[in-house]
Design a protein around this motif. Structure first.
Motif, short mmCIF file in Angstrom:
data_model
loop_
_atom_site.label_atom_id
_atom_site.label_comp_id
_atom_site.label_asym_id
_atom_site.label_seq_id
_atom_site.Cartn_x
_atom_site.Cartn_y
_atom_site.Cartn_z
N VAL A 83 31.82 34.62 33.94
CA VAL A 83 32.89 35.62 33.97
C VAL A 83 32.40 36.90 34.64
CG1 VAL A 83 34.34 37.10 32.53
CG2 VAL A 83 34.13 34.68 32.00
N GLU A 84 31.19 37.34 34.28
CA GLU A 84 30.64 38.55 34.91
C GLU A 84 30.48 38.38 36.41
OE1 GLU A 84 27.05 39.19 32.69
OE2 GLU A 84 28.06 40.43 31.20
N LYS A 85 29.97 37.22 36.83
CA LYS A 85 29.79 36.95 38.26
C LYS A 85 31.13 36.89 38.98
CE LYS A 85 27.93 33.61 41.53
NZ LYS A 85 27.46 32.25 41.72
N ALA A 86 32.13 36.22 38.39
CA ALA A 86 33.45 36.12 39.02
C ALA A 86 34.10 37.50 39.14
CB ALA A 86 34.34 35.18 38.22
N ASP A 87 34.01 38.31 38.10
CA ASP A 87 34.58 39.66 38.17
C ASP A 87 33.89 40.50 39.24
OD1 ASP A 87 36.30 39.00 36.13
OD2 ASP A 87 35.24 40.13 34.58
N ARG A 88 32.58 40.42 39.29
CA ARG A 88 31.81 41.20 40.27
C ARG A 88 32.15 40.77 41.70
NH1 ARG A 88 27.45 40.35 37.96
NH2 ARG A 88 26.79 38.54 39.16
N GLU A 89 32.21 39.44 41.95
CA GLU A 89 32.50 38.94 43.29
C GLU A 89 33.95 39.24 43.71
OE1 GLU A 89 31.50 34.81 43.21
OE2 GLU A 89 29.35 35.21 43.40
N THR A 90 34.87 39.09 42.78
CA THR A 90 36.27 39.38 43.10
C THR A 90 36.46 40.85 43.39
OG1 THR A 90 36.93 37.56 41.66
CG2 THR A 90 38.64 39.11 42.30
N GLY A 91 35.79 41.71 42.64
CA GLY A 91 35.85 43.15 42.91
C GLY A 91 35.28 43.49 44.28
N ALA A 92 34.18 42.84 44.66
CA ALA A 92 33.59 43.09 45.98
C ALA A 92 34.53 42.62 47.09
CB ALA A 92 32.25 42.37 46.10
N ARG A 93 35.19 41.49 46.91
CA ARG A 93 36.15 41.00 47.91
C ARG A 93 37.35 41.93 48.02
NH1 ARG A 93 35.32 35.64 45.30
NH2 ARG A 93 33.69 34.63 46.52
N LEU A 94 37.83 42.40 46.90
CA LEU A 94 38.97 43.31 46.90
C LEU A 94 38.59 44.61 47.60
CD1 LEU A 94 41.87 43.84 45.89
CD2 LEU A 94 40.86 44.74 43.80
N SER A 95 37.42 45.12 47.33
CA SER A 95 36.94 46.33 47.98
C SER A 95 36.84 46.12 49.50
CB SER A 95 35.59 46.74 47.41
OG SER A 95 35.07 47.85 48.10
N ALA A 96 36.29 45.00 49.92
CA ALA A 96 36.18 44.71 51.35
C ALA A 96 37.55 44.59 52.01
CB ALA A 96 35.38 43.42 51.56
N ALA A 97 38.52 44.03 51.30
CA ALA A 97 39.87 43.88 51.86
C ALA A 97 40.53 45.23 52.08
CB ALA A 97 40.73 43.03 50.93
N TYR A 98 40.14 46.22 51.31
CA TYR A 98 40.71 47.56 51.46
C TYR A 98 39.74 48.50 52.16
CZ TYR A 98 44.84 46.61 48.69
OH TYR A 98 46.04 46.12 48.26
N GLY A 100 36.43 48.94 52.01
CA GLY A 100 35.34 49.54 51.25
C GLY A 100 35.79 50.48 50.15
N ALA A 101 37.06 50.47 49.82
CA ALA A 101 37.57 51.34 48.75
C ALA A 101 37.03 50.89 47.40
CB ALA A 101 39.10 51.30 48.74
N ALA A 102 37.00 51.82 46.47
CA ALA A 102 36.54 51.50 45.12
C ALA A 102 37.48 50.48 44.48
CB ALA A 102 36.49 52.77 44.28
N ALA A 103 36.91 49.44 43.87
CA ALA A 103 37.71 48.39 43.24
C ALA A 103 37.00 47.89 42.00
CB ALA A 103 37.94 47.24 44.22
N VAL A 104 37.77 47.40 41.05
CA VAL A 104 37.22 46.82 39.84
C VAL A 104 38.10 45.66 39.40
CG1 VAL A 104 38.42 48.37 38.24
CG2 VAL A 104 36.28 47.32 37.55
N VAL A 105 37.46 44.62 38.91
CA VAL A 105 38.16 43.47 38.34
C VAL A 105 37.53 43.18 37.00
CG1 VAL A 105 38.68 41.02 38.63
CG2 VAL A 105 38.69 42.52 40.61
#
Length: 150
Positions: A83-98, A100-105
């Motif tokens: 769960v920690e890895k999935a949240d971290r990776e999804t947050g990084a993908r979301l940030s990259a999609a925007y 480099g904006a700050a993102a959290v999942v």
């Protein structure tokens, strides 16, 4: 005999003229709306670099990692790591999609792991998706092409 002409009318005050009144109203409205809008707009499309932090709980839902640890901390370590890895990776993908904006999942579950949700937050300017229009010829099924405006 000389005819007495009526006295020449006095000039009307400026505020009684429709064009002048309309111009004053336009300028006043622009100042009252435009200035606060520009001051609070946040400076444009540049993403904000401040980190986002997810809350520890949302109502009766707590972080999934905490809920799993309460049920069985020893056997739940693999699930917690996933769960920690999935949240971290999804947050990084979301940030990259925007850009480099700050993102959290963050995943949240209740104490029995029966009800849950995923919090996804990004601090960035809104995407301009208004140009996409639906037409009857387009498929009602989702496209397989990646799109942030879908």
């Amino acid at each position: 005999m000389t005819a007495d002409f009526p006295p020449e009318p006095k000039a009307r005050p400026l505020l009684t003229r429709p064009a002048v009144t309309a111009l004053i109203g336009l300028l006043t409205g622009a100042l009252l709306v435009g200035v606060p809008w520009l001051v609070t707009s946040g400076g444009g499309a540049e993403p904000d670099g401040r980190p986002l932090v997810a809350p520890a709980a949302l109502g009766e839902l707590g972080r999934t990692e905490d809920a799993v640890a309460k049920i069985d901390n020893v056997r739940g370590q693999a699930q917690i790591a996933r769960v920690e890895k999935a949240d971290r990776e999804t947050g990084a993908r979301l940030s990259a999609a925007y850009g480099g904006a700050a993102a959290v999942v963050q995943e949240y579950q209740n104490a029995t792991l029966f009800h849950g949700l995923q919090l996804t937050a990004v601090r960035a300017a809104s995407l301009n998706c208004s140009r996409r229009t639906w037409t009857p010829r387009r498929s009602a099924w989702p496209s397989r092409e990646p799109s942030l405006c879908a």
